[in-house]
Design a protein around this motif. Structure first.
Motif, mmCIF file in Angstrom:
data_model
loop_
_atom_site.group_PDB
_atom_site.id
_atom_site.type_symbol
_atom_site.label_atom_id
_atom_site.label_comp_id
_atom_site.label_asym_id
_atom_site.label_seq_id
_atom_site.Cartn_x
_atom_site.Cartn_y
_atom_site.Cartn_z
ATOM 1 N N GLU A 1 0.717 -1.097 0.124
ATOM 2 C CA GLU A 1 0.084 0.014 0.043
ATOM 3 C C GLU A 1 0.788 1.315 -0.089
ATOM 4 O OE1 GLU A 1 -2.797 2.552 3.283
ATOM 5 O OE2 GLU A 1 -2.932 0.027 3.143
ATOM 6 N N GLN A 2 0.459 2.171 -0.668
ATOM 7 C CA GLN A 2 1.436 3.341 -1.130
ATOM 8 C C GLN A 2 0.600 4.574 -0.676
ATOM 9 O OE1 GLN A 2 3.977 3.392 -3.085
ATOM 10 N NE2 GLN A 2 4.580 5.440 -2.889
ATOM 11 N N THR A 3 1.303 5.177 0.627
ATOM 12 C CA THR A 3 0.914 6.510 1.152
ATOM 13 C C THR A 3 1.336 7.640 0.461
ATOM 14 O OG1 THR A 3 1.920 5.932 3.006
ATOM 15 C CG2 THR A 3 -0.256 5.568 3.181
ATOM 16 N N ALA A 4 0.901 8.662 0.245
ATOM 17 C CA ALA A 4 1.510 9.845 -0.106
ATOM 18 C C ALA A 4 2.654 10.344 0.902
ATOM 19 C CB ALA A 4 0.600 10.880 -0.554
ATOM 20 N N SER A 5 3.567 10.809 0.484
ATOM 21 C CA SER A 5 4.690 11.488 1.520
ATOM 22 C C SER A 5 4.257 12.754 1.811
ATOM 23 C CB SER A 5 5.985 11.671 0.777
ATOM 24 O OG SER A 5 5.911 12.253 -0.035
ATOM 25 N N PHE A 6 4.592 13.397 3.104
ATOM 26 C CA PHE A 6 4.146 14.636 3.531
ATOM 27 C C PHE A 6 4.724 15.750 2.549
ATOM 28 C CE2 PHE A 6 5.159 18.681 5.755
ATOM 29 C CZ PHE A 6 4.012 18.570 6.432
ATOM 30 N N PHE A 7 5.741 15.340 1.743
ATOM 31 C CA PHE A 7 6.332 16.006 0.824
ATOM 32 C C PHE A 7 5.304 16.105 -0.464
ATOM 33 C CE2 PHE A 7 8.345 15.876 -3.440
ATOM 34 C CZ PHE A 7 9.066 17.013 -3.751
ATOM 35 N N GLU A 8 4.857 15.324 -0.851
ATOM 36 C CA GLU A 8 3.673 15.213 -2.045
ATOM 37 C C GLU A 8 2.316 15.991 -1.433
ATOM 38 O OE1 GLU A 8 3.492 11.298 -2.896
ATOM 39 O OE2 GLU A 8 5.027 11.624 -4.275
ATOM 40 N N ALA A 9 1.948 15.729 -0.034
ATOM 41 C CA ALA A 9 0.660 16.309 0.462
ATOM 42 C C ALA A 9 0.722 17.834 0.395
ATOM 43 C CB ALA A 9 0.634 15.411 1.872
ATOM 44 N N VAL A 10 2.020 18.313 0.745
ATOM 45 C CA VAL A 10 1.843 19.646 0.936
ATOM 46 C C VAL A 10 2.086 20.369 -0.346
ATOM 47 C CG1 VAL A 10 2.457 19.757 3.411
ATOM 48 C CG2 VAL A 10 4.356 20.008 1.654
ATOM 49 N N GLY A 11 2.351 19.864 -1.376
ATOM 50 C CA GLY A 11 2.482 20.418 -2.803
ATOM 51 C C GLY A 11 3.803 20.226 -3.441
ATOM 52 N N GLY A 12 4.637 19.532 -2.718
ATOM 53 C CA GLY A 12 6.004 19.097 -3.673
ATOM 54 C C GLY A 12 7.170 20.209 -3.597
ATOM 55 N N GLU A 13 8.010 20.077 -4.547
ATOM 56 C CA GLU A 13 8.947 21.143 -4.767
ATOM 57 C C GLU A 13 8.566 22.333 -4.475
ATOM 58 O OE1 GLU A 13 12.041 20.010 -7.536
ATOM 59 O OE2 GLU A 13 12.943 22.462 -7.270
ATOM 60 N N GLU A 14 7.729 22.760 -5.137
ATOM 61 C CA GLU A 14 7.276 24.256 -5.170
ATOM 62 C C GLU A 14 6.975 24.821 -3.820
ATOM 63 O OE1 GLU A 14 7.500 26.410 -7.354
ATOM 64 O OE2 GLU A 14 6.274 27.926 -6.506
ATOM 65 N N THR A 15 6.372 24.103 -3.009
ATOM 66 C CA THR A 15 6.146 24.446 -1.491
ATOM 67 C C THR A 15 7.451 24.740 -0.879
ATOM 68 O OG1 THR A 15 3.975 23.075 -1.597
ATOM 69 C CG2 THR A 15 5.158 23.770 0.384
#
Ligand code: HEM
Length: 124
Positions: A1-15
């Motif tokens: 099962e794949q859970t999205a990382s916090f990195f992705e959840a907050v908007g990725g590199e741009e954030t």
């Protein structure tokens, strides 16, 4: 099962780009902190902190590929970091975190980590 990382959840590199850029806008204006940072390589410092935070929160590991193991306390040993420096660092980081307008839960998770990490960086 794949859970999205916090990195992705907050908007990725741009954030993280926005976060760290805003942080250094504060550092440049700070008479206590500015002298600690490289005089002519603030862009490099910005990139190092951005890569580290991206990696820490589950994004790409460019930081370790370029810099090796973080060893953050050791890397900060050359700088005198007491409570005034820590508080100034957290002031600019707090402004930067708030500027992201994250959902409260995510903002708290990010901020709690930064406060903890900043306290652990004190060496004077
Ligand atoms: C680097 C100051 C806290 C992460 C640096 C540098 C300075 C500095 C002067 C060198 C800039 C460069 O050329 O890269 C401080 C002060 C702090 C603090 C005064 C107050 C508590 C933190 C915290 C973190 C952090 C809490 C992590 C959450 C980093 C990273 C680098 C760095 C990743 C680059 C390390 C490298 O690869 O060389 N810091 N720092 N710092 N700092 Fe901090």
């Amino acid at each position: 099962e794949q859970t999205a990382s916090f990195f992705e959840a907050v908007g990725g590199e741009e954030t993280f780009r926005r976060l760290v850029h805003r942080f250094y806008e504060g550092v440049v204006e700070d008479p206590l902190l500015r002298p600690l940072y490289p005089e002519d390589d603030l862009d490099g410092a910005e990139e190092r902190l951005r890569m580290f935070l991206i990696q820490y929160w589950g994004g790409p590991n460019d930081y370790s590929q370029q810099r090796g193991h973080p060893r953050l306390r050791m890397r900060h040993a050359p700088f005198v970091i007491g409570e005034p420096e820590r508080d100034a660092w957290l002031k600019h980081m707090g402004d930067a975190v708030q500027s992201l307008d994250l959902p409260p839960e995510q903002e708290k998770q990010l901020w709690d980590y930064l406060v903890y990490a900043a306290h652990s960086m004190i060496n004077a």
